[in-house]
Enzyme design. Structure first.
Site, short mmCIF file in Angstrom:
data_model
loop_
_atom_site.label_atom_id
_atom_site.label_comp_id
_atom_site.label_asym_id
_atom_site.label_seq_id
_atom_site.Cartn_x
_atom_site.Cartn_y
_atom_site.Cartn_z
N ASP A 148 0.81 -1.23 0.00
CA ASP A 148 0.00 0.00 0.00
C ASP A 148 0.84 1.28 0.00
OD1 ASP A 148 0.90 -0.50 2.55
OD2 ASP A 148 -0.99 -0.05 3.56
N GLU A 233 14.65 -3.88 9.15
CA GLU A 233 15.53 -3.25 8.14
C GLU A 233 16.99 -3.42 8.55
OE1 GLU A 233 12.95 -1.83 9.61
OE2 GLU A 233 11.57 -1.05 8.08
#
Ligand SMILES: *[C@@H]1O[C@H](CO)[C@@H](O)[C@H](O)[C@H]1NC(C)=O
Length: 287
Positions: A148, A233
């Protein structure tokens, strides 16, 4: 007969003009092929997108897939968080004209873990390593993409310049207008993150991409369920790079080409009191 000769000359002239017009019309494509960046070195971008069933899923995937259809040399790896592949995603991919790989793996039920997409991204990396081993062309770029987010086409042009790991700003994320690496003399020296700034790499998943060949050099590189939220990450980046080695892109990290947008969870009203009640057809229509 001179009259006939003149006509032939006109015909020849006409054909010449036609050929010239054709040549000039096709010139942009011709030039494009001569551009070394396009023809000699255009690495494949492997976009890795975990996705899960929800009301706005098709809307989000439609928007994203139609952006990706404008990206050259793109291979979309879509991994459903489910026990089986759904018709919705399967049909959307088939209709997209994209080069894609459709996978599925259900998230394991783990207590006290809110990390999402770990199994899906790792499964995609397994697939990618196998694919790269079998493929003659090894070069490529790996980009982890939420279904998204909002992506400018420019972010894909940027990531093809990567040697090892490239970074760039991400808009509307971590409680900030823009979260980004801070760059001086073409090197990253710090980050501006406010949310968990003590992370080794305080950057969002949308803010970096990795040279795909590095995943063959580091077969154990993967995401982990064991790290706290916001550390995925850092978890993957630690295998490949250091802050000093990061390659700042998007004009030395001064431009925003990707936004961490969130689709609002839709609220559905009670339809029992409708004058025309919901029919089985309404309930079965794919949204
Ligand atoms: C980034 O900064 C370096 C050092 O100041 C400079 O040489 C380089 O041209 C800059 N790159 C871009 C794309 O602006």
């Amino acid at each position: 007969m001179p009259f006939v000769n003149i006509k032939k000359q006109y015909l020849a002239l006409g054909m010449l003009i036609f050929v010239l017009l054709f040549f000039f019309n096709s010139k942009p494509a011709f030039q494009c092929q001569l551009n070394p960046e396009v023809s000699v070195y255009l690495p494949t971008i492997y976009g890795i997108t975990p996705t899960y069933a929800r009301l706005a899923q098709k809307a989000d995937l439609t928007r994203l897939s139609q952006t990706l259809m404008l990206v050259k040399n793109f291979h979309w790896i879509v991994i459903e968080d489910s026990d089986t592949k759904t018709k919705l995603v399967e049909n959307l991919l088939k209709e997209s004209t994209l080069k894609y790989t459709h996978l599925n793996i259900k998230t394991a039920k783990v207590k006290h873990s809110s990390a999402s997409g770990v199994e899906q991204r790792n499964f995609a990396l397994d697939w990618l390593r196998q694919h790269m081993k079998e493929n003659e062309v090894k070069r490529g770029v790996v980009y982890f993409m939420d279904d998204d987010n909002t992506y400018s086409l420019k972010v894909f042009d940027e990531m093809r310049k990567i040697n090892k790991v490239g970074v760039w700003p991400v808009g509307i994320v971590g409680g900030m207008r823009v979260e980004m690496p801070l760059v001086k003399d073409g090197k990253v020296y710090a980050y501006n993150a406010v949310w968990k700034p003590f992370r080794p790499f305080p950057i969002d998943m949308a803010g970096f991409a990795i040279n795909a060949t590095l995943f063959l050099d580091k077969p154990s590189a993967k995401f982990s369920r064991k790290v706290q939220s916001g550390f995925q990450e850092s978890e993957i980046l630690k295998y490949f790079t250091t802050k000093e080695e990061l390659e700042p892109l998007a004009e030395n990290c001064t431009k925003v080409y990707v936004w961490h947008t969130r689709t609002q969870k839709p609220s559905i009203l009670n339809t029992k009191k409708l004058k025309h009640p919901i029919t089985p057809y309404d309930e079965n229509i794919e949204v």
